[in-house]
Design a protein around this motif. Structure first.
Motif, short mmCIF file in Angstrom:
data_model
loop_
_atom_site.label_atom_id
_atom_site.label_comp_id
_atom_site.label_asym_id
_atom_site.label_seq_id
_atom_site.Cartn_x
_atom_site.Cartn_y
_atom_site.Cartn_z
N THR A 121 47.51 61.33 -74.61
CA THR A 121 47.03 60.13 -75.07
C THR A 121 45.11 59.90 -74.96
OG1 THR A 121 48.53 59.42 -73.37
CG2 THR A 121 47.15 57.88 -74.34
N GLU A 124 42.64 60.07 -72.30
CA GLU A 124 42.71 59.81 -70.74
C GLU A 124 43.20 61.25 -70.40
OE1 GLU A 124 46.22 57.39 -70.21
OE2 GLU A 124 45.70 55.59 -71.31
N ASP A 126 45.47 62.18 -67.51
CA ASP A 126 46.66 61.50 -66.71
C ASP A 126 47.73 60.81 -67.71
OD1 ASP A 126 45.86 59.07 -67.08
OD2 ASP A 126 45.48 58.42 -65.56
N SER A 127 47.77 61.44 -68.87
CA SER A 127 49.06 60.70 -69.57
C SER A 127 49.57 61.46 -70.79
CB SER A 127 49.08 59.52 -69.51
OG SER A 127 47.92 58.98 -70.86
N VAL A 150 54.11 55.70 -73.02
CA VAL A 150 53.45 56.76 -72.18
C VAL A 150 53.49 56.70 -71.02
CG1 VAL A 150 50.29 56.17 -71.30
CG2 VAL A 150 51.70 54.97 -73.77
N ARG A 152 51.90 57.98 -67.06
CA ARG A 152 51.51 58.53 -66.72
C ARG A 152 51.53 58.85 -64.97
NH1 ARG A 152 48.80 54.19 -67.42
NH2 ARG A 152 47.90 55.35 -69.72
N GLU A 154 49.58 58.38 -61.58
CA GLU A 154 47.93 57.51 -60.49
C GLU A 154 48.39 58.15 -59.37
OE1 GLU A 154 48.74 53.35 -61.41
OE2 GLU A 154 48.60 53.23 -63.47
#
Length: 287
Positions: A121, A124, A126-127, A150, A152, A154
């Protein structure tokens, strides 16, 4: 946090399939570009051992033959369309029947058998983002439809987040979801039953179905029925009750009307606890 995009295999037509692997200290998820499918989700139990908790297949060819939508994105329209037709702005559309006279999860060319493009992404760390296109008229649905997913992780919430976006050039129906089958005890051979899983659903109402799983149009109270999970119950506690809705659905296969705080807010939909492993899953949605 680490993200990798690797080769997973090829379809029978020779198209390459990728797998995006997102991992942090707690969760590791494998997402295929075929069907934007969650192939594995590894999470620890109370002793810290990570085990896969979603049903999946080891090869692309297995997913091509997949009739149970394991882990895939389903759409354009998840669930059933009765009589394989709908009316939108006074125009009637006929879609492909694939479950008797009804259309299940969009007919024969849904996103569960679509090869998505996958990439990190932009901006970003984390995704991954997966995109796909459904031309106007696919299985009878109007409008060219572009979908962006998307996925992700967290870390603070120990959460897997899925964001769905869709754009179209004509009024159409869209109802996207992920069709993951979870077993919090872990996927093994044989995989244990989920009947001991303790479930709570944040819903005072549900939508009854007929004998072929089409909603009747009624919105019914769960109170006083085996459909009531407003307080915790195991899945197996009442699943064999001689209750017509459980007979129609061959168990629990129903939509619940969630108790929303406000439109668009991210609210708790359901909780599932597996007592042997100690794993708990909470599901939140804006819908």
């Amino acid at each position: 946090m680490s993200i990798q995009i690797k080769d997973f295999g090829k379809t029978t037509a020779g198209q390459p399939v990728k797998v995006g692997i997102l991992a942090n200290d707690t969760i590791e998820v494998h997402i295929l570009s075929y069907g934007a499918t969650i192939q594995q989700l590894l999470v620890p139990e109370r002793k810290g051992n990570k085990v896969d908790v979603v049903l999946g297949y080891p090869t692309v060819q297995d997913y091509e033959l997949n009739t149970c939508f394991l882990g895939a994105v389903v759409g354009r329209y998840a669930n059933r369309i009765g009589g394989s037709k709908f009316t939108l702005y006074e125009e009637e559309y006929h879609v492909t029947p694939n479950e008797g006279k009804n259309c299940l999860h969009s007919g024969l060319h849904g996103f569960n058998h679509t090869l998505f493009d996958v990439a990190l992404t932009p901006g970003e760390t984390d995704s991954v983002t997966m995109t796909a296109f459904s031309p106007a008229g696919t299985d009878g649905f109007p409008g060219n439809l572009e979908v962006e997913m998307v996925y992700r992780l967290e870390e603070e919430e120990n959460a897997l987040v899925i964001e769905y976006r869709a754009t179209t050039d004509k009024a159409t129906v869209v109802n996207l979801t992920n069709h993951g089958f979870f077993n919090l005890a872990g996927i093994s051979n044989p995989t244990p039953t989920i009947e001991n899983n303790i479930v709570t659903i944040n819903a005072n109402f549900y939508t009854p179905i007929d004998e072929v799983s089409i909603p009747t149009g009624e919105v019914a109270k769960v109170e006083g029925t085996p459909m009531d999970f407003t307080t915790p119950h195991t899945v197996g506690e009442r699943i064999n009750d001689k209750f017509q809705q459980l007979i129609n659905g061959a168990g629990y296969d129903h939509c619940y009307v969630l108790n929303k705080i406000e439109t668009g807010s991210l609210d708790l939909a359901a909780t599932c606890f597996e007592p042997n492993s100690g794993r708990t899953m909470e599901v939140y949605t804006t819908e």
